[in-house]
Design a protein around this motif. Structure first.
Motif, PDB file in Angstrom:
ATOM      1  N   GLY A 154       0.880  -1.182  -0.021  1.00 25.29           N
ATOM      2  CA  GLY A 154      -0.219   0.176  -0.057  1.00 25.29           C
ATOM      3  C   GLY A 154       0.815   1.172  -0.046  1.00 25.29           C
ATOM      4  N   LEU A 155       2.091   1.252  -0.180  1.00 22.55           N
ATOM      5  CA  LEU A 155       2.924   2.415  -0.543  1.00 22.55           C
ATOM      6  C   LEU A 155       2.690   3.205  -1.828  1.00 22.55           C
ATOM      7  CD1 LEU A 155       6.077   0.750   1.055  1.00 22.55           C
ATOM      8  CD2 LEU A 155       4.622   2.295   2.211  1.00 22.55           C
ATOM      9  N   PRO A 156       3.020   4.523  -1.898  1.00 25.87           N
ATOM     10  CA  PRO A 156       2.806   4.975  -2.971  1.00 25.87           C
ATOM     11  C   PRO A 156       4.055   4.743  -3.804  1.00 25.87           C
ATOM     12  CG  PRO A 156       3.675   6.580  -1.181  1.00 25.87           C
ATOM     13  CD  PRO A 156       3.232   5.432  -0.689  1.00 25.87           C
ATOM     14  N   LEU A 157       4.021   4.681  -5.238  1.00 22.11           N
ATOM     15  CA  LEU A 157       5.083   4.329  -6.187  1.00 22.11           C
ATOM     16  C   LEU A 157       5.784   5.451  -6.715  1.00 22.11           C
ATOM     17  CD1 LEU A 157       3.140   1.091  -7.632  1.00 22.11           C
ATOM     18  CD2 LEU A 157       4.823   0.971  -5.748  1.00 22.11           C
ATOM     19  N   PRO A 158       7.014   5.088  -7.038  1.00 26.20           N
ATOM     20  CA  PRO A 158       7.876   6.272  -7.550  1.00 26.20           C
ATOM     21  C   PRO A 158       7.304   6.542  -8.992  1.00 26.20           C
ATOM     22  CG  PRO A 158       8.717   4.087  -7.795  1.00 26.20           C
ATOM     23  CD  PRO A 158       7.688   3.878  -6.781  1.00 26.20           C
ATOM     24  N   ARG A 159       7.632   7.603  -9.602  1.00 24.71           N
ATOM     25  CA  ARG A 159       7.181   8.084 -10.820  1.00 24.71           C
ATOM     26  C   ARG A 159       7.855   7.336 -12.053  1.00 24.71           C
ATOM     27  NH1 ARG A 159       3.781   9.421  -8.366  1.00 24.71           N
ATOM     28  NH2 ARG A 159       2.975  11.749  -7.891  1.00 24.71           N
ATOM     29  N   ALA A 160       8.998   6.728 -11.763  1.00 26.13           N
ATOM     30  CA  ALA A 160       9.495   5.898 -13.201  1.00 26.13           C
ATOM     31  C   ALA A 160      10.387   4.850 -12.486  1.00 26.13           C
ATOM     32  CB  ALA A 160      10.356   7.002 -13.873  1.00 26.13           C
ATOM     33  N   ALA A 161      10.635   3.755 -13.233  1.00 27.42           N
ATOM     34  CA  ALA A 161      11.538   2.892 -13.136  1.00 27.42           C
ATOM     35  C   ALA A 161      12.411   2.493 -14.354  1.00 27.42           C
ATOM     36  CB  ALA A 161      11.036   1.637 -12.595  1.00 27.42           C
ATOM     37  N   VAL A 162      13.757   2.416 -14.046  1.00 28.17           N
ATOM     38  CA  VAL A 162      14.648   1.945 -14.742  1.00 28.17           C
ATOM     39  C   VAL A 162      15.480   0.821 -14.729  1.00 28.17           C
ATOM     40  CG1 VAL A 162      16.651   2.768 -16.228  1.00 28.17           C
ATOM     41  CG2 VAL A 162      14.938   4.343 -15.795  1.00 28.17           C
ATOM     42  N   VAL A 163      15.608  -0.154 -15.553  1.00 31.26           N
ATOM     43  CA  VAL A 163      16.087  -1.500 -15.309  1.00 31.26           C
ATOM     44  C   VAL A 163      17.176  -1.860 -16.453  1.00 31.26           C
ATOM     45  CG1 VAL A 163      14.750  -2.505 -13.465  1.00 31.26           C
ATOM     46  CG2 VAL A 163      14.250  -2.623 -16.128  1.00 31.26           C
ATOM     47  N   PHE A 164      18.324  -2.088 -16.485  1.00 31.80           N
ATOM     48  CA  PHE A 164      19.536  -2.498 -17.298  1.00 31.80           C
ATOM     49  C   PHE A 164      19.501  -3.945 -16.904  1.00 31.80           C
ATOM     50  CE2 PHE A 164      21.724   1.833 -16.432  1.00 31.80           C
ATOM     51  CZ  PHE A 164      20.855   2.407 -17.227  1.00 31.80           C
ATOM     52  N   SER A 165      19.212  -4.780 -18.162  1.00 30.38           N
ATOM     53  CA  SER A 165      19.561  -6.300 -18.273  1.00 30.38           C
ATOM     54  C   SER A 165      19.106  -7.121 -16.800  1.00 30.38           C
ATOM     55  CB  SER A 165      21.038  -6.546 -18.137  1.00 30.38           C
ATOM     56  OG  SER A 165      21.545  -5.604 -19.496  1.00 30.38           O
ATOM     57  N   PRO A 166      17.882  -6.843 -16.569  1.00 35.16           N
ATOM     58  CA  PRO A 166      17.178  -7.608 -15.218  1.00 35.16           C
ATOM     59  C   PRO A 166      17.188  -9.095 -15.724  1.00 35.16           C
ATOM     60  CG  PRO A 166      15.476  -6.612 -16.442  1.00 35.16           C
ATOM     61  CD  PRO A 166      16.762  -6.238 -17.291  1.00 35.16           C
ATOM     62  N   ALA A 167      17.289  -9.968 -14.630  1.00 33.90           N
ATOM     63  CA  ALA A 167      16.949 -11.418 -14.927  1.00 33.90           C
ATOM     64  C   ALA A 167      15.615 -11.353 -14.098  1.00 33.90           C
ATOM     65  CB  ALA A 167      17.823 -12.107 -13.862  1.00 33.90           C
ATOM     66  N   SER A 168      14.792 -11.567 -15.071  1.00 36.94           N
ATOM     67  CA  SER A 168      13.101 -11.648 -14.516  1.00 36.94           C
ATOM     68  C   SER A 168      12.743 -12.839 -14.425  1.00 36.94           C
ATOM     69  CB  SER A 168      12.208 -10.698 -15.694  1.00 36.94           C
ATOM     70  OG  SER A 168      12.305 -11.597 -17.166  1.00 36.94           O
ATOM     71  N   ASP A 169      13.498 -13.934 -14.865  1.00 36.74           N
ATOM     72  CA  ASP A 169      12.845 -15.408 -14.656  1.00 36.74           C
ATOM     73  C   ASP A 169      13.922 -16.107 -14.109  1.00 36.74           C
ATOM     74  OD1 ASP A 169      11.753 -17.740 -14.771  1.00 36.74           O
ATOM     75  OD2 ASP A 169      11.816 -17.802 -16.834  1.00 36.74           O
ATOM     76  N   LEU A 170      13.974 -16.443 -12.770  1.00 35.68           N
ATOM     77  CA  LEU A 170      15.328 -17.114 -12.257  1.00 35.68           C
ATOM     78  C   LEU A 170      14.890 -18.711 -12.507  1.00 35.68           C
ATOM     79  CD1 LEU A 170      15.673 -14.473 -10.873  1.00 35.68           C
ATOM     80  CD2 LEU A 170      16.611 -15.738  -9.012  1.00 35.68           C
ATOM     81  N   THR A 171      14.050 -19.130 -13.241  1.00 34.29           N
ATOM     82  CA  THR A 171      13.878 -20.586 -13.745  1.00 34.29           C
ATOM     83  C   THR A 171      14.885 -20.612 -15.073  1.00 34.29           C
ATOM     84  OG1 THR A 171      12.071 -20.200 -15.106  1.00 34.29           O
ATOM     85  CG2 THR A 171      11.530 -20.750 -12.768  1.00 34.29           C
ATOM     86  N   MET A 172      15.165 -19.707 -15.562  1.00 33.85           N
ATOM     87  CA  MET A 172      16.418 -19.628 -16.928  1.00 33.85           C
ATOM     88  C   MET A 172      15.710 -20.506 -17.853  1.00 33.85           C
ATOM     89  SD  MET A 172      19.957 -20.344 -14.798  1.00 33.85           S
ATOM     90  CE  MET A 172      20.934 -19.861 -16.070  1.00 33.85           C
TER      91      MET A 172
END
Length: 290
Positions: A154-172
């Motif tokens: 329930g926290l307010p979220l930032p105005r933007a997010a930037v991600v370089f080369s994220p690992a989004s699926d650790l099941t590979m």
């Protein structure tokens, strides 16, 4: 957990890979001189150690909470400084880099808990309209997990997010772990698998705060994803972008041809990195109203 063609690594092999990754950060990256225009100050956020990164002779407008890379097992705000400093320079923001706990000594959810504690502390001092969150590699993964955790709390979220080369699926499960393995000069599939096993411990890799690809992403802020076409984590970026778009999140995906993992760390010396960083700076400034 991993695709059938991958055999889980034993404890000795995991330890060897973790030691090599930590040695690279402490012996190689830490030896690089701090650019003369970068000012550093140790601080803490909600009891979590952090490093404030600003650019000399500039007045920061806004704040970026930064989560460094290192495959969850290595790195620190100081020895993984380059991407954070480059983002501070191009975005015109003050960067606060979180020194979150590392695996295997502190497996999931320690890093996410630290990121959330730091985020709560930043919200106490920074108007949310002047706040972005960002990170590279494992830090990109943690950035996305932080956003999901903050929304669910329930926290307010930032105005933007930037991600370089994220690992989004650790099941590979991404095909690029096979199709890009021969052209990726930075990331070894086995080393990444070892780091993921160390980070996961007994946790299921499909849990939302572990692999953001499997999370409910609705309501997240506008997100910029950058990666190179020559990295095994390519599909983790392209699949993530599709999932964000399906959740009605404003997402921009920028894939730079021929580039490897977190090429933005090379900064102005590499034209492709300089252009990617300019784009990231424009993205942050736009969403912070600059």
């Amino acid at each position: 957990m991993f695709p059938r063609y991958m055999t889980p690594l034993d404890a000795q092999k995991i330890t060897e890979h973790v030691q090599r990754q930590r040695a690279f950060f402490t012996d190689v990256l830490a030896a690089r001189p701090v650019p003369g225009d970068v000012r550093l100050r140790d601080t803490e956020l909600g009891g979590i150690p952090a490093l404030e990164v600003t650019i000399r002779q500039t007045r920061p407008r806004g704040t970026t909470l930064w989560l460094h890379g290192g495959a969850f097992v290595a790195g620190s705000p100081r020895n993984a400084l380059a991407p954070a400093a480059n983002v501070a320079r191009v975005s015109g923001t003050r960067v606060l880099s979180v020194d979150y706990r590392l695996a295997p000594e502190h497996p999931h959810p320690a890093a996410v808990d630290d990121a959330l504690a730091a985020y709560r502390a930043v919200l106490d001092e920074v108007p949310v309209g002047e706040l972005a969150v960002a990170g590279e590699s494992a830090g990109g993964t943690l950035t996305l997990a932080l956003l999901v955790a903050a929304r669910d709390a329930g926290l307010p979220l930032p105005r933007a997010a930037v991600v370089f080369s994220p690992a989004s699926d650790l099941t590979m499960a991404g095909r690029s772990f096979r199709t890009k393995a021969e052209v990726d000069p930075v990331v070894s599939v086995e080393a990444l698998q070892a780091a993921f096993q160390a980070y996961l411990g007994e946790t299921d890799a499909t849990r939302p705060l572990v692999s953001p690809l499997f999370a409910d992403l609705a309501g997240l802020p506008p997100t910029l994803i950058q990666c190179g076409s020559h990295e095994v984590l390519l599909d983790d970026s392209t699949r993530l972008a599709a999932r964000l778009a399906a959740a009605d999140v404003a997402v921009a995906l920028e894939v730079t041809a021929g580039m490897s993992h977190v090429f933005q760390a090379r900064g102005p010396e590499l034209p492709q990195a300089a252009e990617a960083l300019r784009s990231a700076g424009r993205f942050v400034r736009h969403h912070l109203g600059g």
